[in-house]
Design a protein around this motif. Structure first.
Motif, PDB file in Angstrom:
ATOM      1  N   ARG A  92     -39.023  61.127 -61.760  1.00  0.00           N
ATOM      2  CA  ARG A  92     -37.763  61.419 -62.680  1.00  0.00           C
ATOM      3  C   ARG A  92     -37.762  62.857 -62.765  1.00  0.00           C
ATOM      4  N   GLU A  93     -38.822  63.602 -62.929  1.00  0.00           N
ATOM      5  CA  GLU A  93     -38.651  65.044 -63.398  1.00  0.00           C
ATOM      6  C   GLU A  93     -38.090  65.673 -62.161  1.00  0.00           C
ATOM      7  N   LEU A  94     -38.505  65.369 -60.859  1.00  0.00           N
ATOM      8  CA  LEU A  94     -38.116  65.643 -59.635  1.00  0.00           C
ATOM      9  C   LEU A  94     -36.569  65.776 -59.702  1.00  0.00           C
ATOM     10  N   GLU A  95     -36.057  64.449 -59.872  1.00  0.00           N
ATOM     11  CA  GLU A  95     -34.604  64.267 -59.873  1.00  0.00           C
ATOM     12  C   GLU A  95     -34.005  65.080 -60.873  1.00  0.00           C
ATOM     13  N   GLY A  96     -34.558  65.135 -62.167  1.00  0.00           N
ATOM     14  CA  GLY A  96     -34.055  65.838 -63.290  1.00  0.00           C
ATOM     15  C   GLY A  96     -33.836  67.363 -62.984  1.00  0.00           C
ATOM     16  N   ALA A  97     -34.783  67.902 -62.356  1.00  0.00           N
ATOM     17  CA  ALA A  97     -34.631  69.311 -61.910  1.00  0.00           C
ATOM     18  C   ALA A  97     -33.452  69.462 -61.158  1.00  0.00           C
ATOM     19  N   ILE A  98     -33.213  68.678 -60.029  1.00  0.00           N
ATOM     20  CA  ILE A  98     -32.178  68.980 -59.034  1.00  0.00           C
ATOM     21  C   ILE A  98     -30.979  68.590 -59.751  1.00  0.00           C
ATOM     22  N   ILE A  99     -30.871  67.695 -60.652  1.00  0.00           N
ATOM     23  CA  ILE A  99     -29.364  67.477 -61.289  1.00  0.00           C
ATOM     24  C   ILE A  99     -29.265  68.774 -62.326  1.00  0.00           C
ATOM     25  N   SER A 100     -30.307  69.085 -62.937  1.00  0.00           N
ATOM     26  CA  SER A 100     -29.981  70.198 -63.891  1.00  0.00           C
ATOM     27  C   SER A 100     -29.457  71.463 -63.111  1.00  0.00           C
ATOM     28  N   LEU A 101     -30.103  71.801 -61.928  1.00  0.00           N
ATOM     29  CA  LEU A 101     -29.902  72.627 -61.111  1.00  0.00           C
ATOM     30  C   LEU A 101     -28.509  72.691 -60.585  1.00  0.00           C
ATOM     31  N   ILE A 102     -28.035  71.458 -60.230  1.00  0.00           N
ATOM     32  CA  ILE A 102     -26.571  71.477 -59.710  1.00  0.00           C
ATOM     33  C   ILE A 102     -25.672  71.547 -60.878  1.00  0.00           C
ATOM     34  N   ALA A 103     -25.909  70.996 -62.090  1.00  0.00           N
ATOM     35  CA  ALA A 103     -25.117  71.245 -63.131  1.00  0.00           C
ATOM     36  C   ALA A 103     -24.778  72.595 -63.657  1.00  0.00           C
ATOM     37  N   GLN A 104     -26.213  73.406 -63.771  1.00  0.00           N
ATOM     38  CA  GLN A 104     -26.086  74.858 -63.974  1.00  0.00           C
ATOM     39  C   GLN A 104     -25.339  75.549 -63.036  1.00  0.00           C
ATOM     40  N   SER A 105     -25.256  75.205 -61.815  1.00  0.00           N
ATOM     41  CA  SER A 105     -24.576  76.078 -60.689  1.00  0.00           C
ATOM     42  C   SER A 105     -22.992  75.539 -61.037  1.00  0.00           C
ATOM     43  N   SER A 155     -38.302  64.181 -49.108  1.00  0.00           N
ATOM     44  CA  SER A 155     -37.480  63.186 -48.794  1.00  0.00           C
ATOM     45  C   SER A 155     -36.917  62.636 -49.935  1.00  0.00           C
ATOM     46  N   ILE A 156     -37.387  62.435 -50.938  1.00  0.00           N
ATOM     47  CA  ILE A 156     -36.466  61.902 -52.349  1.00  0.00           C
ATOM     48  C   ILE A 156     -35.498  62.959 -52.715  1.00  0.00           C
ATOM     49  N   LEU A 157     -35.938  64.304 -52.690  1.00  0.00           N
ATOM     50  CA  LEU A 157     -34.712  65.351 -53.157  1.00  0.00           C
ATOM     51  C   LEU A 157     -33.753  65.351 -52.051  1.00  0.00           C
ATOM     52  N   LYS A 158     -34.044  65.334 -50.714  1.00  0.00           N
ATOM     53  CA  LYS A 158     -32.973  65.399 -49.766  1.00  0.00           C
ATOM     54  C   LYS A 158     -31.855  64.089 -49.938  1.00  0.00           C
ATOM     55  N   ASN A 159     -32.688  63.023 -50.278  1.00  0.00           N
ATOM     56  CA  ASN A 159     -31.772  61.926 -50.166  1.00  0.00           C
ATOM     57  C   ASN A 159     -30.907  61.877 -51.604  1.00  0.00           C
ATOM     58  N   LYS A 160     -31.567  62.390 -52.486  1.00  0.00           N
ATOM     59  CA  LYS A 160     -30.626  62.317 -53.828  1.00  0.00           C
ATOM     60  C   LYS A 160     -29.467  63.313 -53.590  1.00  0.00           C
ATOM     61  N   LEU A 161     -29.799  64.473 -52.874  1.00  0.00           N
ATOM     62  CA  LEU A 161     -28.356  65.388 -52.652  1.00  0.00           C
ATOM     63  C   LEU A 161     -27.714  65.000 -51.685  1.00  0.00           C
ATOM     64  N   PHE A 162     -28.131  64.162 -50.625  1.00  0.00           N
ATOM     65  CA  PHE A 162     -27.227  63.545 -49.436  1.00  0.00           C
ATOM     66  C   PHE A 162     -26.128  62.706 -50.359  1.00  0.00           C
ATOM     67  N   ARG A 163     -26.842  61.947 -51.247  1.00  0.00           N
ATOM     68  CA  ARG A 163     -25.802  60.834 -51.940  1.00  0.00           C
ATOM     69  C   ARG A 163     -25.087  61.874 -52.903  1.00  0.00           C
ATOM     70  N   ASP A 164     -25.316  62.691 -53.298  1.00  0.00           N
ATOM     71  CA  ASP A 164     -24.467  63.308 -54.347  1.00  0.00           C
ATOM     72  C   ASP A 164     -23.476  64.368 -53.621  1.00  0.00           C
ATOM     73  N   GLY A 165     -23.570  64.460 -52.064  1.00  0.00           N
ATOM     74  CA  GLY A 165     -22.782  65.257 -51.359  1.00  0.00           C
ATOM     75  C   GLY A 165     -22.963  66.787 -51.716  1.00  0.00           C
ATOM     76  N   VAL A 166     -24.045  67.222 -52.007  1.00  0.00           N
ATOM     77  CA  VAL A 166     -24.532  68.627 -52.429  1.00  0.00           C
ATOM     78  C   VAL A 166     -25.412  69.145 -51.187  1.00  0.00           C
ATOM     79  N   THR A 167     -25.160  70.359 -51.060  1.00  0.00           N
ATOM     80  CA  THR A 167     -26.152  71.166 -49.974  1.00  0.00           C
ATOM     81  C   THR A 167     -26.932  72.188 -50.625  1.00  0.00           C
ATOM     82  N   ILE A 168     -28.215  72.301 -50.524  1.00  0.00           N
ATOM     83  CA  ILE A 168     -29.009  73.225 -51.113  1.00  0.00           C
ATOM     84  C   ILE A 168     -30.060  73.707 -50.127  1.00  0.00           C
ATOM     85  N   SER A 169     -30.382  74.904 -50.057  1.00  0.00           N
ATOM     86  CA  SER A 169     -31.034  75.515 -49.086  1.00  0.00           C
ATOM     87  C   SER A 169     -32.541  74.742 -48.950  1.00  0.00           C
TER      88      SER A 169
END
Ligand code: ADP
Ligand code: MG
Length: 474
Positions: free
Chosen positions: A341-354, A311-325
């Motif tokens: 914090r690392e959970l969020e960090g991984a997602i942020i870096s994933l979005i950034a990389q892509s 839920s934390i990941l989904k919420n973060k993605l939702f707020r950032d307007g990003v969809t991930i499978s």
């Protein structure tokens, strides 16, 4: 014959009988009677803040006391002592009402006075700059709406909500939130502050890290304005201090915090604290402070379970307007477990990389990002794990290692376990001792010293230490 001293001493007796002793000590003991002219008593107070506080809280009492002594015509004049307020007396002359010019370093104030030109020193502003409004230092992005609930934080979160709906009015005072890094302590206490500000805009809320608090305190001592520092903190309605473990070993700051805490608590103000450890495991914090921490509620933030992580990941993605499978979310949530914090960090870096490399977010990309995060995270070693590894290494049971026997090789194994527990965990000596066969902290300390010595003098023993070290650090 009446003198300023005799009149004031009688007033004090009366005041003392009518208010709490701590309040008396804080607000009345520092006052000095200066002179008496007819029915006018001049008293000196340490700061403007002091004067305001007396006016707001004790004026009726003072009036009663003074009238008893001097009759109906009694009047009180405050002289505000300016203890070298701005490091230099000069700028001050401008701040004193014209009729008092030349009367430095004291400023007289006849009551009632509505407007004073000087001010309380607020450690958050550059001295001399007008700013009586206290900024809360809160981050509105950290609120309850985006602090997702799960089993691991339910108690802490709901206690936080209760406190913010009724600051100072629950038995959760102080509220101490504790837990490991990146589990949401800072987020949660900001949310408390933000919610209080929302519901009670007139309340003074202040968020501060224990580190900054310590720095301000040290500065105040250097600038000779310790009293103003204390008074500043005593007018806060909701005081939030983050990472109080930082105060460990800092006795001066602990002492001043103790007084501020008592004052706030006695006056029904709310105190909210965070720490990376439970009070029982805090090291080098004075006992009297620890016992205060335990007055209210200590609520732990634990590691979120899989569902909460998703839920934390989904919420973060939702707020950032990003969809991930779902598959990728699931992969990240399964592999990063110990730290939000690392959970969020991984997602942020994933979005950034892509987006930088215009790559699609694939499971391979997710794997490489998560790998980096997991590798960089030092594995948390627990005391149980240490005992297990040491026992295995010496081919004995954990219960043997913990037993009371004095056989040399068992004693050595036990001492090694204690040594590694000290080295690789944040646990206190006392807590290590109690977990490794109910020993006291002195035994653990002795064990650490023995291991240190033996690894210098005994080659075989040094080999044990090296072998075991490898097991804990890979
Ligand atoms: P701590 O102060 O305990 O080290 P933080 O409060 O800084 O941790 O939290 C780290 C990050 O994790 C922050 O970005 C925070 O918003 C996020 N976080 C932690 N717990 C939650 C939660 N339950 N819901 C949403 N975000 C969270
Ligand atoms: Mg924090």
């Amino acid at each position: 014959m009446l003198t300023a001293e005799s009149v004031w001493n009688n007033c004090l007796k009366f005041v003392k009988d009518n208010i709490q002793i701590q309040a008396y000590k804080t607000w009345f003991e520092p006052i000095k009677p200066i002179k008496l002219e007819d029915a006018v008593l001049n008293i000196q107070v340490p700061s403007k803040f002091f004067y305001e506080w007396l006016e707001e809280h004790y004026i009726k009492l003072l009036k009663l006391a003074l009238t008893k002594e001097l009759g109906d015509g009694a009047r009180l004049v405050y002289i505000i002592k300016m203890e070298n307020t701005f490091g230099n007396l000069k700028p001050f002359t401008e701040k004193i009402p014209s009729q008092y010019k030349g009367n430095i370093p004291s400023q007289k104030v006849d009551i009632p006075v509505t407007n004073l030109n000087t001010q309380l020193r607020n450690p958050f502003v550059i001295p001399g700059i007008k700013n009586l409004k206290i900024e809360s230092q809160l981050n509105a992005n950290y609120n309850f709406d985006n602090f997702l609930e799960g089993d691991a934080n339910r108690l802490a979160r709901s206690a936080g909500l209760a406190v913010s709906n009724k600051p100072g009015g629950t038995s959760f005072n102080p509220l101490l939130i504790f837990g490991g890094v990146g589990l949401g302590k800072t987020h949660l206490v900001h949310a408390i502050g933000v919610n209080v500000k929302d519901k009670f805009p007139e309340k003074t809320v202040l968020y501060i890290s224990a580190e900054k608090f310590t720095q301000q305190y040290i500065d105040s001592v250097k600038k000779n304005s310790r009293n103003d520092f204390i008074h500043f903190y005593q007018i806060i309605d909701v005081l939030i201090i983050d990472d109080v473990q930082f105060l460990s070993g800092k006795t001066g700051t602990q002492d001043v915090f103790f007084h501020i805490f008592n004052h706030l608590h006695q006056n029904g103000k709310q105190v909210v604290l965070t720490s990376d450890k439970a009070p029982v495991d805090m090291q080098d914090i004075e006992q009297r402070l620890l016992s205060r921490f335990k007055w209210g509620l200590s609520a732990e933030l634990q590691q979120p379970n899989y569902e909460t992580r998703v839920s934390i990941l989904k919420n973060k993605l939702f707020r950032d307007g990003v969809t991930i499978s779902e598959e990728i979310i699931d992969y990240v949530a399964k592999n990063i477990k110990t730290n939000v914090r690392e959970l969020e960090g991984a997602i942020i870096s994933l979005i950034a990389q892509s987006s930088f490399n215009r790559k699609e977010i694939t499971i391979e990309l997710a794997k490489s990002v998560v790998d980096k995060f997991v590798k960089n995270t030092k594995r948390e070693v627990s005391i149980d794990y240490i005992q297990k590894i040491v026992s295995e290494y010496f081919q004995m049971d954990v219960s043997t290692l913990q037993s009371k026997t004095r056989k040399r090789h068992i004693v050595q194994a036990r001492q090694l376990a204690m040594f590694f527990a000290k080295k690789y965990t944040k646990a206190s000596l006392a807590s290590i001792g109690s977990q490794i066969g109910h020993r006291d902290h002195a035994t653990v300390l002795h064990a650490c010293k023995t291991v240190d010595n033996l690894s210098f003098t005994d080659k075989q023993f040094r080999k044990y230490v090296e072998d075991l070290s490898k097991k804990f650090t890979v």
